[in-house]
Write a protein that holds these residues in place. Sequence first.
Motif, PDB file in Angstrom:
ATOM      1  N   GLN A  25       5.570  68.681  71.694  1.00  0.00           N
ATOM      2  CA  GLN A  25       5.572  69.524  70.493  1.00  0.00           C
ATOM      3  C   GLN A  25       4.368  69.203  69.609  1.00  0.00           C
ATOM      4  O   GLN A  25       3.735  70.113  69.072  1.00  0.00           O
ATOM      5  CB  GLN A  25       6.870  69.347  69.713  1.00  0.00           C
ATOM      6  CG  GLN A  25       8.041  69.995  70.378  1.00  0.00           C
ATOM      7  CD  GLN A  25       9.299  69.868  69.544  1.00  0.00           C
ATOM      8  OE1 GLN A  25       9.575  68.825  68.951  1.00  0.00           O
ATOM      9  NE2 GLN A  25      10.073  70.937  69.501  1.00  0.00           N
ATOM     10  N   PHE A  26       4.059  67.916  69.450  1.00  0.00           N
ATOM     11  CA  PHE A  26       2.877  67.532  68.681  1.00  0.00           C
ATOM     12  C   PHE A  26       1.613  68.093  69.328  1.00  0.00           C
ATOM     13  O   PHE A  26       0.724  68.594  68.644  1.00  0.00           O
ATOM     14  CB  PHE A  26       2.758  66.016  68.578  1.00  0.00           C
ATOM     15  CG  PHE A  26       3.679  65.363  67.581  1.00  0.00           C
ATOM     16  CD1 PHE A  26       4.184  66.042  66.488  1.00  0.00           C
ATOM     17  CD2 PHE A  26       4.025  64.025  67.731  1.00  0.00           C
ATOM     18  CE1 PHE A  26       5.010  65.425  65.565  1.00  0.00           C
ATOM     19  CE2 PHE A  26       4.847  63.391  66.807  1.00  0.00           C
ATOM     20  CZ  PHE A  26       5.343  64.093  65.734  1.00  0.00           C
ATOM     21  N   ALA A  27       1.531  68.013  70.653  1.00  0.00           N
ATOM     22  CA  ALA A  27       0.354  68.529  71.354  1.00  0.00           C
ATOM     23  C   ALA A  27       0.228  70.037  71.175  1.00  0.00           C
ATOM     24  O   ALA A  27      -0.882  70.556  70.998  1.00  0.00           O
ATOM     25  CB  ALA A  27       0.417  68.170  72.836  1.00  0.00           C
ATOM     26  N   MET A  28       1.352  70.754  71.213  1.00  0.00           N
ATOM     27  CA  MET A  28       1.306  72.211  71.005  1.00  0.00           C
ATOM     28  C   MET A  28       0.779  72.541  69.612  1.00  0.00           C
ATOM     29  O   MET A  28      -0.039  73.450  69.448  1.00  0.00           O
ATOM     30  CB  MET A  28       2.688  72.826  71.203  1.00  0.00           C
ATOM     31  CG  MET A  28       3.115  72.901  72.637  1.00  0.00           C
ATOM     32  SD  MET A  28       4.686  73.772  72.876  1.00  0.00           S
ATOM     33  CE  MET A  28       5.855  72.482  72.453  1.00  0.00           C
ATOM     34  N   ALA A  29       1.249  71.795  68.622  1.00  0.00           N
ATOM     35  CA  ALA A  29       0.784  72.033  67.253  1.00  0.00           C
ATOM     36  C   ALA A  29      -0.702  71.729  67.128  1.00  0.00           C
ATOM     37  O   ALA A  29      -1.454  72.492  66.509  1.00  0.00           O
ATOM     38  CB  ALA A  29       1.590  71.191  66.271  1.00  0.00           C
ATOM     39  N   LYS A  51      -6.928  67.996  76.513  1.00  0.00           N
ATOM     40  CA  LYS A  51      -7.101  66.549  76.383  1.00  0.00           C
ATOM     41  C   LYS A  51      -7.111  66.148  74.905  1.00  0.00           C
ATOM     42  O   LYS A  51      -6.449  65.186  74.510  1.00  0.00           O
ATOM     43  CB  LYS A  51      -8.396  66.114  77.051  1.00  0.00           C
ATOM     44  CG  LYS A  51      -8.600  64.622  77.039  1.00  0.00           C
ATOM     45  CD  LYS A  51      -9.862  64.229  77.798  1.00  0.00           C
ATOM     46  CE  LYS A  51     -10.053  62.733  77.771  1.00  0.00           C
ATOM     47  NZ  LYS A  51     -11.228  62.312  78.532  1.00  0.00           N
ATOM     48  N   ALA A  52      -7.834  66.897  74.082  1.00  0.00           N
ATOM     49  CA  ALA A  52      -7.893  66.604  72.649  1.00  0.00           C
ATOM     50  C   ALA A  52      -6.517  66.760  72.003  1.00  0.00           C
ATOM     51  O   ALA A  52      -6.134  65.973  71.127  1.00  0.00           O
ATOM     52  CB  ALA A  52      -8.913  67.512  71.969  1.00  0.00           C
ATOM     53  N   ALA A  53      -5.758  67.766  72.438  1.00  0.00           N
ATOM     54  CA  ALA A  53      -4.421  67.987  71.875  1.00  0.00           C
ATOM     55  C   ALA A  53      -3.508  66.804  72.172  1.00  0.00           C
ATOM     56  O   ALA A  53      -2.772  66.332  71.297  1.00  0.00           O
ATOM     57  CB  ALA A  53      -3.827  69.278  72.425  1.00  0.00           C
ATOM     58  N   TYR A  54      -3.554  66.287  73.401  1.00  0.00           N
ATOM     59  CA  TYR A  54      -2.694  65.151  73.739  1.00  0.00           C
ATOM     60  C   TYR A  54      -3.195  63.852  73.115  1.00  0.00           C
ATOM     61  O   TYR A  54      -2.390  62.971  72.805  1.00  0.00           O
ATOM     62  CB  TYR A  54      -2.488  65.033  75.250  1.00  0.00           C
ATOM     63  CG  TYR A  54      -1.321  65.895  75.678  1.00  0.00           C
ATOM     64  CD1 TYR A  54      -0.013  65.458  75.500  1.00  0.00           C
ATOM     65  CD2 TYR A  54      -1.516  67.163  76.189  1.00  0.00           C
ATOM     66  CE1 TYR A  54       1.069  66.246  75.838  1.00  0.00           C
ATOM     67  CE2 TYR A  54      -0.446  67.968  76.536  1.00  0.00           C
ATOM     68  CZ  TYR A  54       0.845  67.508  76.360  1.00  0.00           C
ATOM     69  OH  TYR A  54       1.919  68.294  76.678  1.00  0.00           O
ATOM     70  N   ALA A  59      -1.746  59.928  69.000  1.00  0.00           N
ATOM     71  CA  ALA A  59      -1.995  59.284  67.707  1.00  0.00           C
ATOM     72  C   ALA A  59      -0.815  59.514  66.755  1.00  0.00           C
ATOM     73  O   ALA A  59      -0.406  58.598  66.025  1.00  0.00           O
ATOM     74  CB  ALA A  59      -3.290  59.812  67.090  1.00  0.00           C
ATOM     75  N   MET A  60      -0.239  60.710  66.779  1.00  0.00           N
ATOM     76  CA  MET A  60       0.913  61.000  65.928  1.00  0.00           C
ATOM     77  C   MET A  60       2.122  60.170  66.362  1.00  0.00           C
ATOM     78  O   MET A  60       2.869  59.652  65.516  1.00  0.00           O
ATOM     79  CB  MET A  60       1.257  62.487  65.979  1.00  0.00           C
ATOM     80  CG  MET A  60       0.247  63.353  65.249  1.00  0.00           C
ATOM     81  SD  MET A  60       0.751  65.094  65.279  1.00  0.00           S
ATOM     82  CE  MET A  60      -0.602  65.796  66.161  1.00  0.00           C
ATOM     83  N   GLU A  62       2.026  57.228  67.757  1.00  0.00           N
ATOM     84  CA  GLU A  62       1.778  55.855  67.306  1.00  0.00           C
ATOM     85  C   GLU A  62       2.088  55.699  65.822  1.00  0.00           C
ATOM     86  O   GLU A  62       2.642  54.691  65.408  1.00  0.00           O
ATOM     87  CB  GLU A  62       0.332  55.449  67.597  1.00  0.00           C
ATOM     88  CG  GLU A  62       0.070  55.131  69.049  1.00  0.00           C
ATOM     89  CD  GLU A  62       0.928  53.989  69.560  1.00  0.00           C
ATOM     90  OE1 GLU A  62       1.023  52.950  68.887  1.00  0.00           O
ATOM     91  OE2 GLU A  62       1.493  54.139  70.661  1.00  0.00           O
ATOM     92  N   GLN A  63       1.719  56.697  65.025  1.00  0.00           N
ATOM     93  CA  GLN A  63       1.989  56.626  63.581  1.00  0.00           C
ATOM     94  C   GLN A  63       3.484  56.618  63.296  1.00  0.00           C
ATOM     95  O   GLN A  63       3.929  55.999  62.332  1.00  0.00           O
ATOM     96  CB  GLN A  63       1.318  57.795  62.851  1.00  0.00           C
ATOM     97  CG  GLN A  63      -0.166  57.635  62.693  1.00  0.00           C
ATOM     98  CD  GLN A  63      -0.515  56.399  61.875  1.00  0.00           C
ATOM     99  OE1 GLN A  63       0.024  56.141  60.814  1.00  0.00           O
ATOM    100  NE2 GLN A  63      -1.433  55.600  62.406  1.00  0.00           N
ATOM    101  N   ARG A  64       4.265  57.272  64.132  1.00  0.00           N
ATOM    102  CA  ARG A  64       5.715  57.283  63.929  1.00  0.00           C
ATOM    103  C   ARG A  64       6.328  55.898  64.099  1.00  0.00           C
ATOM    104  O   ARG A  64       7.384  55.611  63.561  1.00  0.00           O
ATOM    105  CB  ARG A  64       6.380  58.234  64.927  1.00  0.00           C
ATOM    106  CG  ARG A  64       6.056  59.677  64.670  1.00  0.00           C
ATOM    107  CD  ARG A  64       6.891  60.592  65.550  1.00  0.00           C
ATOM    108  NE  ARG A  64       8.209  60.708  64.970  1.00  0.00           N
ATOM    109  CZ  ARG A  64       9.356  60.460  65.616  1.00  0.00           C
ATOM    110  NH1 ARG A  64       9.356  60.087  66.849  1.00  0.00           N
ATOM    111  NH2 ARG A  64      10.516  60.603  65.001  1.00  0.00           N
ATOM    112  N   LYS A  65       5.687  55.050  64.890  1.00  0.00           N
ATOM    113  CA  LYS A  65       6.204  53.705  65.149  1.00  0.00           C
ATOM    114  C   LYS A  65       6.036  52.766  63.962  1.00  0.00           C
ATOM    115  O   LYS A  65       6.672  51.730  63.891  1.00  0.00           O
ATOM    116  CB  LYS A  65       5.522  53.091  66.362  1.00  0.00           C
ATOM    117  CG  LYS A  65       5.833  53.804  67.654  1.00  0.00           C
ATOM    118  CD  LYS A  65       5.065  53.187  68.799  1.00  0.00           C
ATOM    119  CE  LYS A  65       5.259  53.965  70.085  1.00  0.00           C
ATOM    120  NZ  LYS A  65       4.461  53.392  71.181  1.00  0.00           N
ATOM    121  N   LYS A  66       5.141  53.120  63.033  1.00  0.00           N
ATOM    122  CA  LYS A  66       4.840  52.238  61.898  1.00  0.00           C
ATOM    123  C   LYS A  66       5.846  52.381  60.780  1.00  0.00           C
ATOM    124  O   LYS A  66       6.489  53.314  60.587  1.00  0.00           O
ATOM    125  CB  LYS A  66       3.431  52.538  61.383  1.00  0.00           C
ATOM    126  CG  LYS A  66       2.405  52.178  62.418  1.00  0.00           C
ATOM    127  CD  LYS A  66       1.028  52.443  61.892  1.00  0.00           C
ATOM    128  CE  LYS A  66       0.010  52.023  62.971  1.00  0.00           C
ATOM    129  NZ  LYS A  66      -1.332  52.165  62.506  1.00  0.00           N
TER     130      LYS A  66
END
Length: 66
Positions: A25-29, A51-54, A59-60, A62-66
């Motif tokens: 879903q993040f990649a689609m956005a 590739k850029a989308a994924y 990165a998104m 990873e940010q959720r883990k913080k």
Amino acid sequence: MSYQEKAAERAGRPKAPADEHLRDQFAMAALTGIIAGPPRGRAATPESDAKAAYQAADAMMEQRKK
């Protein structure tokens, strides 16, 4: 249950893990913004955009883990 989960269930496919679904879903956005946005000084191809989308999706995640 999401539309994708219902479709997978009807088709007899196994469900994707929740994190993998969220990553998609993040990649689609991200891909929507990449395609709609102005060129960034590069020759865009569908492969480079995907590739850029994924990369953005990862990165998104990873940010959720913080």
